[in-house]
Design an enzyme around this catalytic site. Structure first.
Site, PDB file in Angstrom:
ATOM      1  N   GLY A 118      30.913 -28.639   7.117  1.00 32.13           N
ATOM      2  CA  GLY A 118      31.759 -29.288   8.311  1.00 32.13           C
ATOM      3  C   GLY A 118      32.000 -27.963   9.119  1.00 32.13           C
ATOM      4  O   GLY A 118      31.120 -26.951   9.434  1.00 32.13           O
ATOM      5  N   GLU A 123      29.565 -23.335  19.470  1.00 30.97           N
ATOM      6  CA  GLU A 123      28.443 -24.289  19.283  1.00 30.97           C
ATOM      7  C   GLU A 123      28.774 -25.647  20.072  1.00 30.97           C
ATOM      8  O   GLU A 123      29.939 -25.984  20.060  1.00 30.97           O
ATOM      9  CB  GLU A 123      28.696 -24.606  17.649  1.00 30.97           C
ATOM     10  N   GLU A 181      28.443 -25.344   4.198  1.00 31.37           N
ATOM     11  CA  GLU A 181      27.494 -25.274   4.966  1.00 31.37           C
ATOM     12  C   GLU A 181      28.279 -25.583   6.275  1.00 31.37           C
ATOM     13  O   GLU A 181      28.557 -26.739   6.757  1.00 31.37           O
ATOM     14  CB  GLU A 181      26.525 -26.496   4.783  1.00 31.37           C
ATOM     15  N   LYS A 193      34.712 -37.390  -0.417  1.00 32.48           N
ATOM     16  CA  LYS A 193      35.414 -37.526   0.696  1.00 32.48           C
ATOM     17  C   LYS A 193      34.631 -37.571   2.000  1.00 32.48           C
ATOM     18  O   LYS A 193      34.531 -36.448   2.381  1.00 32.48           O
ATOM     19  CB  LYS A 193      36.723 -36.766   1.080  1.00 32.48           C
ATOM     20  N   THR A 233      37.718 -25.949   9.660  1.00 33.89           N
ATOM     21  CA  THR A 233      38.186 -26.325   8.360  1.00 33.89           C
ATOM     22  C   THR A 233      37.652 -25.400   7.262  1.00 33.89           C
ATOM     23  O   THR A 233      38.651 -25.441   6.272  1.00 33.89           O
ATOM     24  CB  THR A 233      37.375 -27.623   8.143  1.00 33.89           C
ATOM     25  N   CYS A 269      23.715 -29.757  13.205  1.00 38.69           N
ATOM     26  CA  CYS A 269      24.010 -28.178  13.098  1.00 38.69           C
ATOM     27  C   CYS A 269      22.979 -27.398  13.458  1.00 38.69           C
ATOM     28  O   CYS A 269      23.229 -26.316  13.788  1.00 38.69           O
ATOM     29  CB  CYS A 269      24.478 -28.052  11.796  1.00 38.69           C
TER      30      CYS A 269
HETATM   31  P1  NAD Z   1      35.377 -30.905  10.498  1.00 39.02           P
HETATM   32  O1  NAD Z   1      35.403 -29.493   9.769  1.00 39.02           O
HETATM   33  O2  NAD Z   1      36.208 -31.267  11.237  1.00 39.02           O
HETATM   34  O3  NAD Z   1      35.367 -31.998   9.149  1.00 39.02           O
HETATM   35  C1  NAD Z   1      34.453 -32.002   7.985  1.00 39.02           C
HETATM   36  C2  NAD Z   1      35.269 -32.605   6.903  1.00 39.02           C
HETATM   37  O4  NAD Z   1      36.174 -32.149   6.398  1.00 39.02           O
HETATM   38  C3  NAD Z   1      35.908 -34.026   7.242  1.00 39.02           C
HETATM   39  O5  NAD Z   1      35.587 -35.066   5.734  1.00 39.02           O
HETATM   40  C4  NAD Z   1      37.022 -33.865   7.388  1.00 39.02           C
HETATM   41  O6  NAD Z   1      37.989 -35.167   7.160  1.00 39.02           O
HETATM   42  C5  NAD Z   1      37.557 -32.798   6.334  1.00 39.02           C
HETATM   43  N1  NAD Z   1      38.691 -32.199   6.764  1.00 39.02           N
HETATM   44  C6  NAD Z   1      39.266 -31.728   7.604  1.00 39.02           C
HETATM   45  N2  NAD Z   1      40.445 -30.937   7.454  1.00 39.02           N
HETATM   46  C7  NAD Z   1      40.185 -30.516   6.180  1.00 39.02           C
HETATM   47  C8  NAD Z   1      41.331 -29.893   5.423  1.00 39.02           C
HETATM   48  N3  NAD Z   1      42.212 -29.209   5.805  1.00 39.02           N
HETATM   49  N4  NAD Z   1      40.952 -29.768   4.103  1.00 39.02           N
HETATM   50  C9  NAD Z   1      39.744 -30.648   3.755  1.00 39.02           C
HETATM   51  N5  NAD Z   1      39.131 -31.442   4.336  1.00 39.02           N
HETATM   52  C10 NAD Z   1      39.458 -31.233   5.406  1.00 39.02           C
HETATM   53  O7  NAD Z   1      33.685 -31.042  10.888  1.00 39.02           O
HETATM   54  P2  NAD Z   1      33.049 -32.231  11.567  1.00 39.02           P
HETATM   55  O8  NAD Z   1      33.521 -32.290  12.984  1.00 39.02           O
HETATM   56  O9  NAD Z   1      33.229 -33.571  10.738  1.00 39.02           O
HETATM   57  O10 NAD Z   1      31.524 -31.877  11.627  1.00 39.02           O
HETATM   58  C11 NAD Z   1      30.757 -30.942  12.572  1.00 39.02           C
HETATM   59  C12 NAD Z   1      30.595 -29.682  12.266  1.00 39.02           C
HETATM   60  O11 NAD Z   1      29.896 -29.685  10.894  1.00 39.02           O
HETATM   61  C13 NAD Z   1      29.892 -28.743  13.143  1.00 39.02           C
HETATM   62  O12 NAD Z   1      30.634 -27.424  13.244  1.00 39.02           O
HETATM   63  C14 NAD Z   1      28.623 -28.613  12.368  1.00 39.02           C
HETATM   64  O13 NAD Z   1      27.681 -27.462  12.749  1.00 39.02           O
HETATM   65  C15 NAD Z   1      28.949 -28.589  10.948  1.00 39.02           C
HETATM   66  N6  NAD Z   1      27.771 -29.133  10.323  1.00 39.02           N
HETATM   67  C16 NAD Z   1      27.103 -28.013   9.294  1.00 39.02           C
HETATM   68  C17 NAD Z   1      26.070 -28.539   8.793  1.00 39.02           C
HETATM   69  C18 NAD Z   1      25.315 -27.456   7.898  1.00 39.02           C
HETATM   70  O14 NAD Z   1      24.393 -27.905   7.109  1.00 39.02           O
HETATM   71  N7  NAD Z   1      25.441 -26.293   8.241  1.00 39.02           N
HETATM   72  C19 NAD Z   1      25.356 -29.750   8.766  1.00 39.02           C
HETATM   73  C20 NAD Z   1      26.305 -30.682   9.637  1.00 39.02           C
HETATM   74  C21 NAD Z   1      27.553 -30.525  10.286  1.00 39.02           C
END
Ligand code: NAD
Length: 495
Positions: free
Chosen positions: A229, A388, A251, A178, A233, A286
């Site tokens: 993410g 962040e 991650e 997803k 979340t 990230c």
């Molecule tokens: P997010 O947590 O808002 O969303 C990530 C995913 O989770 C999306 O597909 C979203 O639709 C889904 N989601 C949201 N609520 C959910 C729930 N309750 N249950 C299941 N799925 C759900 O993150 P974002 O805004 O898309 O991404 C930015 C974040 O990701 C930043 O904090 C960034 O640092 C992190 N990130 C980390 C890495 C890493 O490798 N450590 C890499 C890239 C991004």
């Protein structure tokens, strides 16, 4: 400007080997021109998500029994298709995401490369070990877990998805992917291209919001959740996953420090690495440098050098503009969040230094753009330092001693990446070894500096588990030990 193709791209779910239409859809706008609709994706229902999980569960027995060499061959065939489509997909990625065209091409190239390289892991994984000696026969096997839910963010929508698809499928799991609603289109094209090369049900794709996430993280047929993410979340997912004790790889976010020691190289080349490491993809990475700690004795020359290179390199505009290096923020909420952090710092007395050149004022005003900034004079407790940013802004702070630098750098709940800059590599190494971070670079802070042979993951609240490296692949397996002992190890206890 490069030619862009404006026809809306409407993607569908892919379940059990078929493209599936849904009655509900959502639109994705172009962050550089929010009035332009780039395309649409389905807002899948719980039932549709359940069907995708069921398809993955049905496909699991045969796929998990398929020899790993055969799985590698099929995945390799899919990998060969990815490179051919990059010229078309990069345009779509720029339009739906906002990242500049060469950055979109870079992401797709990296994804295709990692995916192709991943097939080579088949020989390195040691899925079966057999020990035969005076104690009897011992089999230590690794088996796939089952159905994996992969949930991915918007910032690197293709790379971060394929970093899950390859290891999960190669090790014999099946998957429901997803992607984020903020960049759903290109990854759909990529994922269905891969899925079409595989038996039906091995790789399924759904789109949508809360109910999809809820099903993917609670359904008892899902054995593992691979999530990239935000930490916020992740806390929801961890709660949802706890009822059925699912395995998780998380991650998450970072607040990554870059420490400049007194003898750091401040040349243009060195500063360019830092500027790219901070502002690439409009800072929405990230592992981007998010706090820069500079020894007080070099603060002025550092700031002049950093600012000068940032001013030259950062050109803000539509990702299709041939001169652009910084696109818009991906979405309005992210723009407002970063703006809020900068305003908070300004309000608390920090100096906000704008850097870079805006290429076209009108596009800048209407899109989700933000002028990149360097923040000086912030306090260690300001939100611009403690949170962040995930945007085109970075605080520069000073320290007096190496111990203080290490303490400040580690004074965070995060622990994703860090960097140490010094012309004395041994000294940099000594400081790097004290960083509470999953990955630490010396004299760079860069996505390009990642080595896929090494595991990548976060310490502290930046994650659980790792991706990449042999270790990242083995996260999609669990042990099955079979022991036929002839003698035991515990004295006096019969076997
Ligand atoms: P997010 O947590 O808002 O969303 C990530 C995913 O989770 C999306 O597909 C979203 O639709 C889904 N989601 C949201 N609520 C959910 C729930 N309750 N249950 C299941 N799925 C759900 O993150 P974002 O805004 O898309 O991404 C930015 C974040 O990701 C930043 O904090 C960034 O640092 C992190 N990130 C980390 C890495 C890493 O490798 N450590 C890499 C890239 C991004």
């Amino acid at each position: 400007m490069a030619t862009k193709v404006n026809t809306p791209v409407d993607v569908r779910a892919f379940i059990n080997g078929e493209h599936v239409s849904s009655t509900r859809t959502f639109k994705r706008e172009n962050p550089a021109h929010p009035d332009e609709i780039v395309g649409s994706a389905p807002s899948n229902t719980r039932e549709e998500t359940r069907a995708a999980i069921e398809a993955a569960a049905q496909a699991f027995p045969a796929w998990s029994k398929t020899p790993i060499a055969k799985r590698a061959e099929l995945l390799g065939r899919a990998a060969a298709k990815l490179g051919q489509n990059i010229p078309e997909w990069k345009q779509l990625l720029t339009r739906e995401h906002g990242k500049v065209l060469w950055d979109a091409e870079g992401e797709l190239g990296l994804a295709a490369m990692l995916f192709a390289q991943g097939t080579g892991m088949a020989g390195a994984l040691q899925m079966e070990q057999r020990i035969e000696d005076e104690r009897g026969r011992l089999f230590i096997n690794r088996q796939p877990i089952g159905v994996v839910s992969a949930i991915t963010p918007w910032n690197y929508p293709v790379v971060l998805a394929l970093m899950k698809v390859m290891p999960a499928l190669l090790t014999g799991n099946t998957m429901v992917l997803k992607p984020s609603p903020f960049a759903p289109l290109t990854i759909s094209k990529v994922a269905t291209t891969i899925a079409e090369e595989l038996p039906a049900g091995v790789l399924n794709l759904v789109h949508g919001f809360a109910e999809v996430g809820e099903e993917l993280t609670t359904n008892p047929k899902v054995g593992k959740i691979a999530f990239t993410g935000s930490g916020k979340t992740a806390t929801h997912i961890m709660r949802s996953a706890s009822d059925t004790i699912k395995k998780v790889t998380f991650e998450l976010g970072g607040n990554d420090p870059a420490i400049f020691l007194e003898d750091a190289d401040l040349s243009e080349e060195s500063m360019r690495k830092l500027v790219v490491g901070t502002f690439l993809t409009t800072g929405q990475i990230c592992m981007a440098a998010k706090r820069i700690y500079v020894h007080e004795s070099i603060y002025r020359p550092f700031l002049d050098a950093f600012r000068s290179v940032a001013d030259q390199w950062l050109r803000i505009g539509d990702g299709f503009h041939p001169d652009a290096t910084v696109g818009p923020l991906n979405n309005k909420g992210q723009k407002e969040y970063v703006e809020g952090l900068v305003e908070d710092a300004r309000h608390n007395g920090a100096e906000v230094i704008p850097v870079g050149k805006i290429l076209d004022e009108e596009t800048y005003r209407t899109g989700y753009f933000l002028q990149p900034t360097i923040i000086t004079g912030a306090s260690h407790t300001d939100r611009i330092v403690t949170e962040e940013q995930f945007g085109p802004t970075v605080p520069v702070l000073t320290y007096k001693t190496e111990e203080e630098a290490v303490k400040l750098a580690n004074d965070t709940v995060y622990g994703l990446t860090a960097s140490v800059w010094s012309q004395d590599e041994e000294r940099a190494l000594r400081v790097a070894q004290q960083m509470q971070a999953g990955s630490t670079w010396i004299n760079t802070h860069s996505l390009g500096g990642l080595d896929p042979r090494a595991p990548f993951g976060g310490c502290k609240q930046s994650g659980i588990g790792v991706e990449m490296g042999v270790e990242g692949f083995l996260e999609y397996t669990e042990f099955r030990v079979i022991n036929a002992p002839t003698s035991g190890v515990l004295p006096g206890v019969p076997v």
